[in-house]
Structure formats: C-alpha cells, structure tokens
Design an enzyme around this catalytic site. Structure first.
Site: not given
Length: 247
Positions: A122, A208, A211, A236
């Site tokens: 991240c 994402c 994830c 994040c």
C-alpha cells in the site's frame, strides 16, 4: 507542534463540534465554499460517488481524484469512466510509484502482502500517489463512515486536521461520518447514483483485486478486505491516521 498548528487544531475541533449533527450536504457546502478550488474529493467507493453527486449539486464541477494501484478489478476501471461521464467532470488518476513498485515486486514477488502484511504494498501503490495528489491541496473530502470499521473508524469526526498527510495544515472532511450503509444506499437508489457493478456480486468494501473478496451474510463489510490480517490493522494508505498506536 507549532503554535500555528495548535491554533488550527483548536479551530477545526470547534468546527467539528458545531457541525457534528449537520447533514453531509451542509458539511460539503461549508467545505466547498471555504476552500474552493483548493479542495478535492477522494473517489474509490459507493460513498465517494454519493459525495460527488451531492457536491455537483452545489457547484457544477468539482475536483475529484482516484488512485490506480495497478491491481484494481476490471469492473473498477470501467466504473472510473462511468462516473466521469455521468457527472461530466474531469477525474484525476494518480498512479503507483513505478520505481518503488518495481523494486518491491523484484524483491518479494507479486503477492508478498499475504505473508508480511499489506502495509508495504500500500505504501508504494497508495500512499505515494496519495501524497502527490494532496500536495497541491488545502483540504480533501473522504467517504469514511464510523460504522465502516468499529476497530479503526468509530471515532472519526466530520472534519479534522489530517494527522498523516500535508504539513499540519491540510484539512480532511468526512461528511458521511455519521451515516450508515443503509443511508448511503437509500441515497444511491433515490438519486440514481451510479455504483460499481461488483456490489451486485457480493462485494461491499472494494479495494485491490487480490485483497478484496465478497462478504458472507452477517459478516461486517470490512471483513472482505485483507481478510488474513488482524481487524485493528485494516486501513490502507488513505486513512493510516485511524490506526491507534499500541500501548
């Protein structure tokens, strides 16, 4: 903390108190009127499009940005253009740091976050482009809600001095802090707001592709994000300041 920073924190704290029971539209109107072209909306999820819809009813064209980590779902990439065209607004896309991403992938491969946490990935794919996107702004608007994550977002105010980004002068507005998911989706349906087609496939909180996964009935919406990690660490790059230091 400098005296100037302390004075600003006090001012924004008083502002948060005075606006804590205000509607998102009232908070947005104040934010846009105060900062004008110096403010921008962070766009990634359903809440953010609600804010874009509200904001464009205050001013026809608002500044909106999104982060392309290089790992988003195809549906999300298509949704970027849906929002851009629906509201007829420019959408700034900030990309992952190329050199640092290449270095990370060369060193650890494409999926190192499954074993050592999502923070490093991240940092290069979200935090770096976020810093660049905010570097020319005085304030930004996010779609955070208190009930999104009891572990990290339960205490977010409707406005704050950003605890992570900027030089201590960046203001962060969270107009939907006191809204529930139901209120967000009621607004979406009542106002024909576009939404990511992944929501129809069981996804609630969308990040994402590697994830994010759909949530099961009864699961909290953030359980589909970084599901292999401890709940208190599920933030994040955008909202690192929500994670409380361990004592």
């Amino acid at each position: 903390m400098t005296e100037k920073h302390a004075d600003l924190k006090k001012e924004i704290g008083q502002l948060a108190e005075s606006y804590k029971a205000s509607s998102p539209q009232e908070i947005l109107e104040y934010a846009i009127n105060r900062f004008g072209t110096g403010i921008t909306i962070a766009f990634s999820g359903a809440e953010d499009v609600v804010l874009i819809d509200m904001a464009t009813k205050i001013v026809p064209e608002v500044s909106v940005f999104s982060l392309d980590t290089g790992r988003l779902h195809p549906e999300t990439y298509r949704f970027f253009d849906v929002v851009r065209n629906h509201y007829n607004i420019p959408l700034e896309i900030f990309f992952a740091n190329r050199e640092k991403t290449e270095e990370l992938v060369l060193k650890k491969g494409m999926f190192s976050f499954y074993t050592d946490g999502h923070g490093e990935c991240c940092a290069v794919r979200k935090v770096d482009p976020l810093r660049r996107s905010l570097s020319t702004r005085s304030a930004w608007i996010t779609g955070q809600r208190k009930d999104q994550s009891p572990n990290t977002r339960a205490e977010i105010p409707v406005v704050e001095v950003d605890p992570v980004f900027g030089d201590g002068q960046l203001i962060k507005f969270n107009p939907l802090a006191n809204w529930t998911s139901k209120q967000v989706w009621d607004y979406i349906r009542e106002n024909n707001v576009p939404y990511n087609e992944l929501h129809e496939k069981g996804y609630v909180s969308i990040g994402c592709e590697p994830c994010t996964r759909p949530v099961l009935p009864g699961q909290h919406e953030r359980e589909g994000r970084w599901w292999w990690e401890e709940a208190t660490k599920k933030e994040c790059g955008l909202h690192l300041g929500n994670i409380k230091p361990q004592v």
